[in-house]
Design a protein around this motif. Structure first.
Motif, PDB file in Angstrom:
ATOM      1  N   ILE A  91     -99.386 -70.395   9.348  1.00 45.90           N
ATOM      2  CA  ILE A  91    -100.740 -69.870   9.430  1.00 45.90           C
ATOM      3  C   ILE A  91    -100.609 -68.387   9.749  1.00 45.90           C
ATOM      4  CG2 ILE A  91    -102.928 -70.021  10.650  1.00 45.90           C
ATOM      5  CD1 ILE A  91    -102.292 -73.019  11.034  1.00 45.90           C
ATOM      6  N   ALA A  92    -101.049 -67.543   8.809  1.00 43.86           N
ATOM      7  CA  ALA A  92    -100.761 -66.114   8.878  1.00 43.86           C
ATOM      8  C   ALA A  92    -101.929 -65.306   9.435  1.00 43.86           C
ATOM      9  CB  ALA A  92    -100.405 -65.599   7.484  1.00 43.86           C
ATOM     10  N   ILE A  93    -101.610 -64.131   9.961  1.00 45.13           N
ATOM     11  CA  ILE A  93    -102.621 -63.202  10.451  1.00 45.13           C
ATOM     12  C   ILE A  93    -103.594 -62.902   9.314  1.00 45.13           C
ATOM     13  CG2 ILE A  93    -103.002 -60.838  11.268  1.00 45.13           C
ATOM     14  CD1 ILE A  93    -100.277 -61.074  12.705  1.00 45.13           C
ATOM     15  N   GLY A  94    -104.883 -62.984   9.621  1.00 42.98           N
ATOM     16  CA  GLY A  94    -105.920 -62.727   8.632  1.00 42.98           C
ATOM     17  C   GLY A  94    -106.433 -63.968   7.928  1.00 42.98           C
ATOM     18  N   ASP A  95    -105.710 -65.082   8.031  1.00 45.46           N
ATOM     19  CA  ASP A  95    -106.163 -66.334   7.413  1.00 45.46           C
ATOM     20  C   ASP A  95    -107.447 -66.811   8.082  1.00 45.46           C
ATOM     21  OD1 ASP A  95    -103.966 -66.391   5.763  1.00 45.46           O
ATOM     22  OD2 ASP A  95    -103.057 -68.182   6.666  1.00 45.46           O
ATOM     23  N   CYS A  96    -108.301 -67.461   7.310  1.00 42.70           N
ATOM     24  CA  CYS A  96    -109.491 -68.118   7.842  1.00 42.70           C
ATOM     25  C   CYS A  96    -109.140 -69.584   8.071  1.00 42.70           C
ATOM     26  CB  CYS A  96    -110.651 -67.990   6.871  1.00 42.70           C
ATOM     27  SG  CYS A  96    -112.129 -68.857   7.445  1.00 42.70           S
ATOM     28  N   VAL A  97    -109.235 -70.042   9.301  1.00 43.40           N
ATOM     29  CA  VAL A  97    -109.002 -71.444   9.612  1.00 43.40           C
ATOM     30  C   VAL A  97    -110.336 -72.068   9.995  1.00 43.40           C
ATOM     31  CG1 VAL A  97    -106.559 -71.319  10.207  1.00 43.40           C
ATOM     32  CG2 VAL A  97    -108.239 -70.834  11.944  1.00 43.40           C
ATOM     33  N   THR A  98    -110.510 -73.323   9.592  1.00 42.66           N
ATOM     34  CA  THR A  98    -111.780 -74.010   9.762  1.00 42.66           C
ATOM     35  C   THR A  98    -111.554 -75.366  10.390  1.00 42.66           C
ATOM     36  OG1 THR A  98    -112.649 -72.905   7.800  1.00 42.66           O
ATOM     37  CG2 THR A  98    -113.817 -74.873   8.531  1.00 42.66           C
ATOM     38  N   ILE A  99    -112.437 -75.741  11.288  1.00 40.52           N
ATOM     39  CA  ILE A  99    -112.497 -77.087  11.845  1.00 40.52           C
ATOM     40  C   ILE A  99    -113.758 -77.732  11.299  1.00 40.52           C
ATOM     41  CG2 ILE A  99    -112.927 -78.440  13.943  1.00 40.52           C
ATOM     42  CD1 ILE A  99    -110.063 -77.477  13.813  1.00 40.52           C
ATOM     43  N   GLU A 100    -113.615 -78.918  10.710  1.00 40.07           N
ATOM     44  CA  GLU A 100    -114.767 -79.705  10.282  1.00 40.07           C
ATOM     45  C   GLU A 100    -114.846 -80.926  11.183  1.00 40.07           C
ATOM     46  OE1 GLU A 100    -114.062 -80.602   6.174  1.00 40.07           O
ATOM     47  OE2 GLU A 100    -114.669 -78.599   5.514  1.00 40.07           O
ATOM     48  N   ALA A 101    -115.924 -81.014  11.945  1.00 41.45           N
ATOM     49  CA  ALA A 101    -116.151 -82.138  12.851  1.00 41.45           C
ATOM     50  C   ALA A 101    -117.523 -82.702  12.517  1.00 41.45           C
ATOM     51  CB  ALA A 101    -116.090 -81.675  14.302  1.00 41.45           C
ATOM     52  N   GLY A 102    -117.566 -83.646  11.579  1.00 44.52           N
ATOM     53  CA  GLY A 102    -118.845 -84.146  11.093  1.00 44.52           C
ATOM     54  C   GLY A 102    -119.592 -83.030  10.401  1.00 44.52           C
ATOM     55  N   SER A 103    -120.835 -82.814  10.793  1.00 45.52           N
ATOM     56  CA  SER A 103    -121.636 -81.747  10.176  1.00 45.52           C
ATOM     57  C   SER A 103    -121.387 -80.385  10.815  1.00 45.52           C
ATOM     58  CB  SER A 103    -123.120 -82.097  10.263  1.00 45.52           C
ATOM     59  OG  SER A 103    -123.510 -82.212  11.614  1.00 45.52           O
ATOM     60  N   THR A 104    -120.599 -80.340  11.879  1.00 46.12           N
ATOM     61  CA  THR A 104    -120.301 -79.072  12.552  1.00 46.12           C
ATOM     62  C   THR A 104    -119.076 -78.426  11.927  1.00 46.12           C
ATOM     63  OG1 THR A 104    -121.236 -79.876  14.627  1.00 46.12           O
ATOM     64  CG2 THR A 104    -119.715 -78.012  14.764  1.00 46.12           C
ATOM     65  N   VAL A 105    -119.202 -77.142  11.612  1.00 52.58           N
ATOM     66  CA  VAL A 105    -118.090 -76.365  11.055  1.00 52.58           C
ATOM     67  C   VAL A 105    -117.813 -75.200  11.998  1.00 52.58           C
ATOM     68  CG1 VAL A 105    -117.305 -74.975   9.108  1.00 52.58           C
ATOM     69  CG2 VAL A 105    -118.698 -77.008   8.690  1.00 52.58           C
ATOM     70  N   LEU A 106    -116.570 -75.102  12.438  1.00 51.33           N
ATOM     71  CA  LEU A 106    -116.139 -74.018  13.314  1.00 51.33           C
ATOM     72  C   LEU A 106    -115.133 -73.170  12.559  1.00 51.33           C
ATOM     73  CD1 LEU A 106    -115.457 -76.199  16.492  1.00 51.33           C
ATOM     74  CD2 LEU A 106    -117.577 -75.007  15.895  1.00 51.33           C
ATOM     75  N   ASN A 107    -115.278 -71.857  12.638  1.00 54.21           N
ATOM     76  CA  ASN A 107    -114.397 -70.953  11.904  1.00 54.21           C
ATOM     77  C   ASN A 107    -113.688 -70.010  12.854  1.00 54.21           C
ATOM     78  OD1 ASN A 107    -115.053 -71.636   9.092  1.00 54.21           O
ATOM     79  ND2 ASN A 107    -117.101 -70.986   9.698  1.00 54.21           N
ATOM     80  N   ALA A 108    -112.530 -69.515  12.386  1.00 57.17           N
ATOM     81  CA  ALA A 108    -111.775 -68.523  13.150  1.00 57.17           C
ATOM     82  C   ALA A 108    -110.924 -67.713  12.187  1.00 57.17           C
ATOM     83  CB  ALA A 108    -110.893 -69.204  14.182  1.00 57.17           C
ATOM     84  N   VAL A 110    -107.353 -65.756  12.062  1.00 54.22           N
ATOM     85  CA  VAL A 110    -106.084 -65.760  12.778  1.00 54.22           C
ATOM     86  C   VAL A 110    -105.704 -64.316  13.145  1.00 54.22           C
ATOM     87  CG1 VAL A 110    -103.641 -66.358  12.641  1.00 54.22           C
ATOM     88  CG2 VAL A 110    -105.366 -67.850  11.574  1.00 54.22           C
ATOM     89  N   GLU A 111    -105.293 -64.138  14.400  1.00 55.93           N
ATOM     90  CA  GLU A 111    -104.900 -62.834  14.920  1.00 55.93           C
ATOM     91  C   GLU A 111    -103.535 -62.924  15.570  1.00 55.93           C
ATOM     92  OE1 GLU A 111    -107.975 -62.012  17.744  1.00 55.93           O
ATOM     93  OE2 GLU A 111    -109.438 -61.488  16.205  1.00 55.93           O
ATOM     94  N   ALA A 112    -102.904 -61.775  15.746  1.00 56.48           N
ATOM     95  CA  ALA A 112    -101.655 -61.734  16.504  1.00 56.48           C
ATOM     96  C   ALA A 112    -101.945 -62.101  17.947  1.00 56.48           C
ATOM     97  CB  ALA A 112    -101.044 -60.337  16.414  1.00 56.48           C
TER      98      ALA A 112
END
Length: 113
Positions: A91-108, A110-112
């Motif tokens: 998982i590289a710096i600048g990548d968008c990572v997502t958590i899907e928990a039912g209808s809830t979507v959390l985004n982040a 990636v940083e150093a």
């Protein structure tokens, strides 16, 4: 424990927020570390997940499924230590990572660390 001369070559983190919620504190955090001898450490902690997750939480990186977790309750804590391989995505710096928990979507993003 690493041997003398072994260097940390990858050290990233991502803090998950919901676009629909103005929480100051994040829902959780992902971190990934790798060393020059092939050792790796990965952790994912989430809290205050909605009840609507239906027992499944999915982790995606750049839209690609990385892992799926079975969850009971509103908290997820996963930690892994071992040796990296081609089967474990970096998982590289600048990548968008997502958590899907039912209808809830959390985004982040990636940083150093």
């Amino acid at each position: 424990m690493t041997a003398p001369g072994v260097l940390k070559i990858h050290n990233v983190e991502a803090k998950f927020h919901s676009a629909s919620n103005n929480r100051r504190s994040p829902y959780g955090k992902l971190s990934q570390d790798r060393w020059s001898d092939g050792q790796e450490r990965f952790s994912l902690t989430l809290r205050n997940l909605p009840d609507s997750h239906g027992g499944k939480v999915r982790l995606l990186s750049e839209g690609n499924l990385v892992a799926e977790f079975n969850v009971s309750g509103s908290t997820l804590k996963f930690q892994w230590k071992g040796y990296s391989s081609e089967d474990i995505p970096l998982i590289a710096i600048g990548d968008c990572v997502t958590i899907e928990a039912g209808s809830t979507v959390l985004n982040a993003i990636v940083e150093a660390d």
